[in-house]
Design a protein around this motif. Structure first.
Motif, PDB file in Angstrom:
ATOM      1  N   ALA A  25       0.842  -1.195   0.000  1.00  7.07           N
ATOM      2  CA  ALA A  25       0.000   0.000   0.000  1.00  7.07           C
ATOM      3  C   ALA A  25       0.873   1.240   0.000  1.00  7.07           C
ATOM      4  N   LEU A  26       0.482   2.232  -0.779  1.00 14.78           N
ATOM      5  CA  LEU A  26       1.239   3.480  -0.888  1.00 14.78           C
ATOM      6  C   LEU A  26       0.397   4.640  -0.372  1.00 14.78           C
ATOM      7  N   LEU A  27       1.016   5.515   0.425  1.00 16.53           N
ATOM      8  CA  LEU A  27       0.334   6.698   0.928  1.00 16.53           C
ATOM      9  C   LEU A  27       0.875   7.937   0.227  1.00 16.53           C
ATOM     10  N   CYS A  28      -0.037   8.777  -0.251  1.00 20.21           N
ATOM     11  CA  CYS A  28       0.374   9.981  -0.956  1.00 20.21           C
ATOM     12  C   CYS A  28      -0.474  11.154  -0.491  1.00 20.21           C
ATOM     13  N   GLY A  87       2.714  18.081   4.305  1.00 22.09           N
ATOM     14  CA  GLY A  87       2.139  18.438   5.585  1.00 22.09           C
ATOM     15  C   GLY A  87       0.777  17.839   5.880  1.00 22.09           C
ATOM     16  N   SER A  88       0.300  16.964   5.006  1.00 22.91           N
ATOM     17  CA  SER A  88      -1.034  16.382   5.224  1.00 22.91           C
ATOM     18  C   SER A  88      -1.036  15.301   6.302  1.00 22.91           C
ATOM     19  N   GLU A 113       7.037  11.177  -1.144  1.00 19.03           N
ATOM     20  CA  GLU A 113       7.255  12.616  -1.035  1.00 19.03           C
ATOM     21  C   GLU A 113       5.966  13.359  -1.383  1.00 19.03           C
ATOM     22  N   ALA A 114       5.936  14.638  -1.056  1.00 17.77           N
ATOM     23  CA  ALA A 114       4.730  15.434  -1.279  1.00 17.77           C
ATOM     24  C   ALA A 114       4.416  15.564  -2.763  1.00 17.77           C
ATOM     25  N   GLY A 115       3.109  15.639  -3.058  1.00 13.90           N
ATOM     26  CA  GLY A 115       2.698  15.906  -4.430  1.00 13.90           C
ATOM     27  C   GLY A 115       2.484  14.664  -5.259  1.00 13.90           C
ATOM     28  N   ILE A 116       2.785  14.775  -6.563  1.00 11.35           N
ATOM     29  CA  ILE A 116       2.442  13.711  -7.513  1.00 11.35           C
ATOM     30  C   ILE A 116       3.609  13.270  -8.388  1.00 11.35           C
ATOM     31  N   GLU A 174      -6.110  23.227  -1.181  1.00 14.54           N
ATOM     32  CA  GLU A 174      -5.104  22.591  -2.034  1.00 14.54           C
ATOM     33  C   GLU A 174      -5.219  21.071  -1.995  1.00 14.54           C
ATOM     34  N   SER A 175      -5.504  20.528  -0.826  1.00 18.40           N
ATOM     35  CA  SER A 175      -5.605  19.077  -0.685  1.00 18.40           C
ATOM     36  C   SER A 175      -6.821  18.536  -1.433  1.00 18.40           C
ATOM     37  N   ILE A 176      -7.924  19.263  -1.366  1.00 15.55           N
ATOM     38  CA  ILE A 176      -9.132  18.826  -2.081  1.00 15.55           C
ATOM     39  C   ILE A 176      -8.895  18.845  -3.588  1.00 15.55           C
ATOM     40  N   ARG A 177      -8.256  19.903  -4.089  1.00 12.61           N
ATOM     41  CA  ARG A 177      -7.980  19.985  -5.530  1.00 12.61           C
ATOM     42  C   ARG A 177      -6.984  18.897  -5.954  1.00 12.61           C
ATOM     43  N   LEU A 178      -5.975  18.647  -5.114  1.00 10.91           N
ATOM     44  CA  LEU A 178      -4.998  17.609  -5.433  1.00 10.91           C
ATOM     45  C   LEU A 178      -5.656  16.240  -5.483  1.00 10.91           C
TER      46      LEU A 178
END
Length: 254
Positions: free
Chosen positions: A3-6, A10-11, A145-148, A171-175
């Motif tokens: 399983a991967l967490l992204c 700071g989330s 790492e943060a982002g995509i 930002e988190s909702i849009r991401l």
């Protein structure tokens, strides 16, 4: 299961990775955490482990790996970094920290000014995840790492399931919308963990994230916040995180 967490910076990806790992290990599972965040120097403390040597050094260091990549890619050759499969107990001891049934690896960290980009870490992480054979009671958790950017590197290819950690921010909702699209393109199941979700923030998050894909909503826990701030090992059990561990165990048993 792998399983991967992204999620955005700071989330709470690393915090939740450490907590899920603890919850799974408390159930008697063998858990390997792969630290794939080149700028995170605290995950090992949250797990109560020493920071292992960069796996990059197994391949002769970052410079050597870059040279291998430069040789392979212009010729259209496949980059192969491992000559045999690893199981969690057979990972070379120099590159893993262990405590009971909990293990930690670090793909690589940025150590020096001007040392170059993190692309080699992405290439290594992708192959490492694919190279690990898991047994009946084994779980691999990947902290990114943060982002995509890891989607662009194809790190998710070897994972069975993806979790996006969403905090109460626009930002988190849009991401989450972009990550949903990328997960679909990768053919991976994506689920959401709403973190630090309380009050009005929780209400807004629940309106923006599909209900059937939310595995757990995690409020602020003072003991977790304090331990993370001090760099101490997480000790307390978090019921909302236990739900995530139960979900993973249930999926694996099917």
């Amino acid at each position: 299961m792998k399983a991967l967490l992204c999620g955005k910076g700071g989330s709470g990806k690393s915090t939740l990775t450490a907590l899920i790992a603890r919850s799974l290990s408390d159930r008697g599972c063998n858990v390997l955490v792969i630290d794939n965040d080149e700028s995170n120097f605290g995950l090992h403390r949250q797990m109560g482990l020493e920071l292992p040597d960069d796996l990059l050094n197994f391949l002769g260091g970052k410079k050597n790996l870059v040279e291998k990549m430069m040789e392979a890619f212009p010729k259209g050759e496949k980059l192969t970094l491992f000559d045999h499969k690893w199981e969690i107990p057979t990972i070379p001891e120099a590159y893993v920290s262990r405590k009971g049934n909990l293990s930690l690896m670090a793909v690589g960290k940025i150590h020096e000014f001007g040392e170059g980009c993190a692309c080699p870490m992405g290439a290594l992480a992708k192959q490492l995840i694919q190279n690990i054979d898991i047994g009946k009671d084994d779980f691999v958790l990947v902290d990114t790492e943060a982002g995509i950017e890891h989607f662009g590197r194809g790190v998710e290819e070897g994972c069975d399931i993806l979790f996006m950690v969403v905090d109460p921010s626009y930002e988190s909702i849009r991401l989450s919308e972009k990550i949903s699209e990328l997960a679909d393109n990768a053919g991976k199941q994506l689920y959401y963990i709403l973190n630090r979700a309380e009050g009005a923030g929780k209400e807004i998050l629940c309106c923006g994230i599909p209900d059937d894909r939310v595995i757990s909503t995690v409020p602020i826990h003072e003991s977790v916040f304090k331990a993370g701030l001090l760099g101490d090992e997480f000790q307390a059990s978090v019921p909302e995180v236990d739900l995530i561990a139960d979900f993973l165990v249930g999926l694996k048993s099917k």
